[in-house]
Design a protein around this motif. Structure first.
Motif, PDB file in Angstrom:
ATOM      1  N   ALA A  13      14.881   2.406  -3.515  1.00 29.65           N
ATOM      2  CA  ALA A  13      13.499   2.041  -3.164  1.00 29.65           C
ATOM      3  C   ALA A  13      13.453   1.447  -1.766  1.00 29.65           C
ATOM      4  O   ALA A  13      12.635   1.859  -0.922  1.00 29.65           O
ATOM      5  CB  ALA A  13      12.948   1.051  -4.190  1.00 29.65           C
ATOM      6  N   ILE A 254       8.999  -6.413   2.547  1.00 28.83           N
ATOM      7  CA  ILE A 254       9.021  -5.564   1.345  1.00 28.83           C
ATOM      8  C   ILE A 254      10.154  -6.071   0.462  1.00 28.83           C
ATOM      9  O   ILE A 254      11.324  -6.049   0.875  1.00 28.83           O
ATOM     10  CB  ILE A 254       9.237  -4.077   1.696  1.00 28.83           C
ATOM     11  N   ALA A 256      12.397  -5.360  -2.300  1.00 28.09           N
ATOM     12  CA  ALA A 256      12.831  -4.129  -3.003  1.00 28.09           C
ATOM     13  C   ALA A 256      14.026  -4.421  -3.893  1.00 28.09           C
ATOM     14  O   ALA A 256      14.983  -3.641  -3.953  1.00 28.09           O
ATOM     15  CB  ALA A 256      13.152  -3.031  -1.987  1.00 28.09           C
ATOM     16  N   ASN A 388       2.270  -2.399  -6.116  1.00 27.97           N
ATOM     17  CA  ASN A 388       3.086  -2.681  -4.921  1.00 27.97           C
ATOM     18  C   ASN A 388       2.520  -3.832  -4.095  1.00 27.97           C
ATOM     19  O   ASN A 388       3.273  -4.642  -3.559  1.00 27.97           O
ATOM     20  CB  ASN A 388       3.207  -1.421  -4.058  1.00 27.97           C
ATOM     21  N   VAL A 396       4.919  -7.104   0.063  1.00 23.75           N
ATOM     22  CA  VAL A 396       4.771  -5.923  -0.782  1.00 23.75           C
ATOM     23  C   VAL A 396       6.007  -5.770  -1.673  1.00 23.75           C
ATOM     24  O   VAL A 396       7.108  -6.151  -1.276  1.00 23.75           O
ATOM     25  CB  VAL A 396       4.627  -4.683   0.145  1.00 23.75           C
ATOM     26  N   LEU A 397       5.802  -5.198  -2.855  1.00 27.79           N
ATOM     27  CA  LEU A 397       6.929  -4.939  -3.761  1.00 27.79           C
ATOM     28  C   LEU A 397       7.312  -3.460  -3.727  1.00 27.79           C
ATOM     29  O   LEU A 397       6.441  -2.605  -3.592  1.00 27.79           O
ATOM     30  CB  LEU A 397       6.540  -5.255  -5.211  1.00 27.79           C
ATOM     31  N   ALA A 398       8.599  -3.206  -3.866  1.00 27.51           N
ATOM     32  CA  ALA A 398       9.073  -1.830  -4.100  1.00 27.51           C
ATOM     33  C   ALA A 398      10.146  -1.908  -5.172  1.00 27.51           C
ATOM     34  O   ALA A 398      10.803  -2.930  -5.329  1.00 27.51           O
ATOM     35  CB  ALA A 398       9.651  -1.236  -2.820  1.00 27.51           C
ATOM     36  N   THR A 402       7.859  -1.001 -10.422  1.00 25.27           N
ATOM     37  CA  THR A 402       6.467  -1.208 -10.009  1.00 25.27           C
ATOM     38  C   THR A 402       5.579  -0.108 -10.613  1.00 25.27           C
ATOM     39  O   THR A 402       6.083   0.921 -11.082  1.00 25.27           O
ATOM     40  CB  THR A 402       6.332  -1.231  -8.468  1.00 25.27           C
ATOM     41  N   SER A 404       3.652   2.800 -11.952  1.00 21.27           N
ATOM     42  CA  SER A 404       3.905   4.226 -11.732  1.00 21.27           C
ATOM     43  C   SER A 404       3.804   4.875 -13.093  1.00 21.27           C
ATOM     44  O   SER A 404       3.958   4.207 -14.111  1.00 21.27           O
ATOM     45  CB  SER A 404       5.332   4.394 -11.176  1.00 21.27           C
ATOM     46  N   SER A 416       8.053   4.366  -5.049  1.00 20.25           N
ATOM     47  CA  SER A 416       7.594   2.992  -4.815  1.00 20.25           C
ATOM     48  C   SER A 416       7.916   2.574  -3.387  1.00 20.25           C
ATOM     49  O   SER A 416       7.144   1.862  -2.751  1.00 20.25           O
ATOM     50  CB  SER A 416       8.238   2.026  -5.815  1.00 20.25           C
ATOM     51  N   ALA A 420       5.188   1.322  -0.755  1.00 14.39           N
ATOM     52  CA  ALA A 420       5.298   0.013  -0.089  1.00 14.39           C
ATOM     53  C   ALA A 420       5.234   0.198   1.432  1.00 14.39           C
ATOM     54  O   ALA A 420       4.569  -0.572   2.135  1.00 14.39           O
ATOM     55  CB  ALA A 420       6.602  -0.660  -0.494  1.00 14.39           C
TER      56      ALA A 420
END
Ligand SMILES: Cc1cc2nc3c(=O)[nH]c(=O)nc-3n(C[C@H](O)[C@H](O)[C@H](O)COP(=O)(O)OP(=O)(O)OC[C@H]3O[C@@H](n4cnc5c(N)ncnc54)[C@H](O)[C@@H]3O)c2cc1C
Length: 426
Positions: A13, A254, A256, A388, A396-398, A402, A404, A416, A420
């Motif tokens: 990710a 991000i 991740a 995200n 932001v999240l990855a 997350t 989906s 993801s 992101a």
């Protein structure tokens, strides 16, 4: 401040996000706690052989993964053994996609399946046809087991087809796996483009497939990838973010990492405690992979062979995949009695299961078990996955967990990462 993105975690990710951003000319710095790239899908060296932390399988519907693999310079034609969908078990079940366009390739394949009776085949096709009409949407999510019961799927089909498929696709037992997520995977397999249902079995190790070429691409375009650097604390300032009170400032971050690592990190920022609490509630499922090295002439009748009623669910012939002749990888998805066995006991039990299917199988020269206790999140009914975007702008999240419609897979992870990155670009 110009756009400068910190990416925490160099799994699939995080690296998908990094590649997407550097390709748009954005400065990125990737921080990875361990000394290797790839997170839960990476190379391990055992007995001098380049193996993986777990045997992975992809399908043709993983369009974003294939696009990114290509984008970092790896040719999928050489990197994968691509086979039309074929599921074979040691006990005689066989489902093979017909040479027809979708969805007829699988509908006809189901009608011709070997090892189950005619009535069972009709029941299976009926189930699929009914869900095609409803665009694979359930009015209310339920467990795969309850869904199969409601649709009166015979035990033979449940045991030979649906339960092994559910475990393989969602890494969650049918009794608690989300039927809706399972249907999402069926939708893309049955009604996707031509080739979407193909099995893609890696011929090269997982680190060489994407993480390493991705990191090289990031660095060649001016990005930085730092290994062995765990980020412990996020700080928010008017000008952006700082990591672990360092000097550098980032316009975007991000995160991740897998949820068990992302949660504590996010909790260091005020306002994100509810998100951290939500991540702490996510549950996990293990995957054990046992490599057994036999003499070179040993091979399976098919590169990927299913097993029923024992410990192993699938066995992979690494000789026909990556030229590692005589090497068999057994995969055990989910929790079970095998978790309490010592390595040599588990290897001996798996050897006995293989020997039942391959009469005359000699003893293995060596065996090694790799236990990934938190291989994937448990893809349960009603699981709410976080989006995200977070409540903090530019954070932001990855990660595969997350939001989906896919289970924990490489495809969910890279999608993801792309999502992101697009948020960071917006
Ligand atoms: C044994 C096994 C078999 C699997 N089989 C399949 C399969 O057949 N098909 C399939 O599609 N998927 C499969 N999966 C799932 C797939 O591997 C995962 O969905 C995917 O790798 C998740 O990627 P990710 O980037 O979201 O997370 P991760 O891979 O967990 O990456 C997160 C990264 O963040 C790093 N990190 C954590 N905390 C910090 C910190 N504080 N600072 C810096 N770095 C940090 C970690 O070290 C890690 O490298 C399997 C997984 C396992 C374990």
């Amino acid at each position: 401040m110009g756009r400068r993105v910190a990416i925490i975690g160099a799994g699939w990710a995080g690296l998908a996000a990094a590649v997407t951003l550097v390709d748009q000319g954005i400065a990125v710095e990737v921080f990875e706690a361990s000394r290797h790239l790839g997170g839960r899908a990476r190379r391990l060296t055992i007995e001098g052989l380049e193996l993986d932390n777990g045997q992975h399988i992809l399908i043709g519907a993983y369009a974003e993964t294939l696009r990114l693999v290509r984008a970092v310079g790896v040719d999928p034609a050489g990197a994968f053994l691509r086979l039309p969908l074929e599921l074979r078990t040691a006990s005689g079940f066989r489902l093979r996609a017909a040479s027809l366009p979708p969805p007829f390739h699988l509908l006809v394949g189901l009608l011709r399946a070997e090892g189950i009776g005619f009535g069972d085949r009709i029941a299976t096709v009926r189930l699929v046809a009914a869900h095609r009409r409803r665009a694979y949407r359930l009015a209310r999510d339920d467990s795969v087991q309850a869904w199969l019961q409601r649709h009166r799927q015979p035990d033979t089909v449940r045991d030979a087809l649906w339960t092994p498929l559910c475990t393989a696709a969602l890494n969650t037992p049918a009794v608690r796996a989300s039927a809706q997520v399972f249907l999402n995977v069926l939708r893309d397999t049955i009604d996707g483009d031509r080739g979407a249902s193909d099995l893609l079995l890696p011929r090269i190790d997982l680190s060489a497939l994407f993480p390493e070429p991705a990191a090289r691409r990031v660095e060649s375009l001016g990005g930085v990838v730092r290994l062995g650097l765990a980020v412990r604390r996020l700080e928010r300032e008017p000008q952006g973010f700082r990591l672990d009170s360092g000097e550098e400032r980032f316009s975007h971050v991000i995160v991740a990492c897998a949820p068990q690592h992302a949660g504590p990190l996010l909790a260091t920022l005020s306002g994100l405690e509810p998100l951290a609490t939500r991540l702490a509630r996510i549950e996990y499922e293990p995957i054990h992979t046992c490599y057994l090295q036999y003499p070179e002439q040993v091979a399976l009748p098919f590169p990927m062979l299913g097993f029923q009623g024992g410990l192993a669910q699938w066995a992979f012939d690494r000789g026909s995949l990556s030229g590692q002749r005589g090497l068999i990888a057994c995969v055990l998805s989910g929790a079970g009695a095998h978790e309490s066995l010592a390595q040599d006991e588990l290897a001996a039990a798996l050897h006995a299961e293989l020997a039942d299917a391959l009469p005359g199988l000699p003893a293995p020269r060596w065996a090694r078990v790799i236990a990934e206790k938190r291989a994937t999140f448990s893809c349960r009914v009603g699981l709410e996955r976080p989006p995200n975007a977070t409540s903090i702008p530019n954070l932001v999240l990855a990660g595969d967990y997350t939001a989906s419609d896919y289970p924990a897979t490489l495809e969910a992870a890279v999608r993801s990462g792309g999502a992101a990155a697009r948020l960071a670009l917006a």
